[in-house]
Enzyme design. Structure first.
Site, PDB file in Angstrom:
ATOM      1  N   ASP A 296     -31.340  15.183   1.584  1.00 31.22           N
ATOM      2  CA  ASP A 296     -32.625  15.151   0.878  1.00 31.22           C
ATOM      3  C   ASP A 296     -32.570  14.288  -0.372  1.00 31.22           C
ATOM      4  O   ASP A 296     -33.542  13.615  -0.718  1.00 31.22           O
ATOM      5  CB  ASP A 296     -33.059  16.568   0.513  1.00 31.22           C
ATOM      6  CG  ASP A 296     -33.620  17.322   1.709  1.00 31.22           C
ATOM      7  OD1 ASP A 296     -34.004  16.664   2.696  1.00 31.22           O
ATOM      8  OD2 ASP A 296     -33.675  18.568   1.657  1.00 31.22           O
TER       9      ASP A 296
ATOM     10  N   ASP B 225     -34.430  28.593 -20.478  1.00 28.89           N
ATOM     11  CA  ASP B 225     -33.399  27.569 -20.311  1.00 28.89           C
ATOM     12  C   ASP B 225     -34.016  26.214 -19.972  1.00 28.89           C
ATOM     13  O   ASP B 225     -33.362  25.182 -20.106  1.00 28.89           O
ATOM     14  CB  ASP B 225     -32.426  27.961 -19.195  1.00 28.89           C
ATOM     15  CG  ASP B 225     -31.374  28.962 -19.653  1.00 28.89           C
ATOM     16  OD1 ASP B 225     -31.333  29.275 -20.859  1.00 28.89           O
ATOM     17  OD2 ASP B 225     -30.602  29.431 -18.800  1.00 28.89           O
TER      18      ASP B 225
END
Length: 285
Positions: A68, A171
């Site tokens: 991918d 994060d």
């Protein structure tokens, strides 16, 4: 038809698959181009070697052989020149691939144009510092802001169409296309979105909140991002997993729908739900 190749030879089966693709397309009378950096590996094959941009600009279809990541990288080149792209899986998951390595007999449908084109929306991410444009990227999957080497969480500000605003203590934050909804956004707990439903998905990464979830916006939404505690979290910006760059306190990231699309070739009649079932659900990925 003319074909150009983008090959990731770090994949275990990529060389073998590429050789088989070349052999089959040569049998079908196709003309093939390869970038000069692959000349040493394929110099004895019936292909013409050109600079990568020249090869893509002159082809009818760009073929990406790998996983991918390989497909996404090749899709940037294909979209730049408004070319159709076919992915052939030589990796593991291959969620975006149109063919598996054991299905190369279907390449005759490719040369006879017996296929459908699936248009996928892309994102444009512009990086401004003090109102000056310093970088611009096109993305098929996602735009990601995340903390760097610091262990401190980021305070990420998100504005929609210069009106509504959200602040995430997390994060990081992922801004994804429907195509990217099955990538990093999915890993961060985001929804799976059918690619035919054009939209922009925002998914926080490890947010410090019980109620902060993904949001799906209409495709025309313009999203502006900034980080208010850069000196503590040392944030980085990455587009489609490419090399990350540092974000400064003066940085603003504008993410919007791109004016270009990715034209993905579908030779088989598999639907999105078929692919989802085969690649993710049945494999328990």
């Amino acid at each position: 038809m003319n074909f150009a190749f983008h090959v990731n030879l770090t994949r275990t089966h990529a060389f073998e698959v590429t050789c088989n693709v070349i052999e089959e397309l040569h049998r079908l009378g196709a003309k093939m181009y390869m970038p000069l950096e692959l000349k040493e590996n394929f110099k004895n094959f019936p292909v013409v070697f050109k600079e990568n941009d020249e090869a893509v600009s002159e082809c009818d279809v760009l073929i990406a052989i790998g996983g991918d990541g390989t497909f996404i990288h090749a899709a940037h080149d294909a979209a730049k020149y408004d070319k159709e792209i076919l992915g052939i899986n030589a990796g593991n998951l291959g969620f975006l691939a149109g063919l598996e390595k054991q299905e190369l007999h279907l390449l005759s449908d490719l040369t006879e144009r017996k296929y459908e084109i699936e248009k996928r929306m892309m994102l444009c991410a512009e990086h401004y510092i003090d109102e000056s444009l310093v970088g611009k990227n096109y993305c098929l999957n996602d735009v990601v802001i995340a903390r760097g080497v610091s262990m401190r969480m980021c305070d990420i500000n998100l504005f929609c169409d210069r009106k509504s605003s959200y602040t995430y203590h997390a994060d990081g934050l992922i801004v994804a296309t429907p195509t990217g909804s099955t990538a990093y956004s999915l890993s961060a707990g985001g929804p799976v979105v059918d690619p035919s439903i054009e939209s922009i998905i925002t998914t926080p990464i490890c947010t410090h909140s019980l109620f902060s979830r993904s949001i799906i916006f209409r495709p025309e939404t313009k999203i502006e991002l900034s980080v208010s505690n850069c000196e503590l979290c040392l944030p980085l910006l990455s587009c489609d997993g490419e090399s990350a760059i540092e974000i400064t306190p003066e940085s603003k990231i504008l993410v919007r729908r791109a004016h270009r699309n990715s034209k993905i070739i579908r030779i088989k009649a598999d639907s999105f739900t078929d692919i989802l079932s085969e690649k993710l659900i049945e494999r328990r990925v």
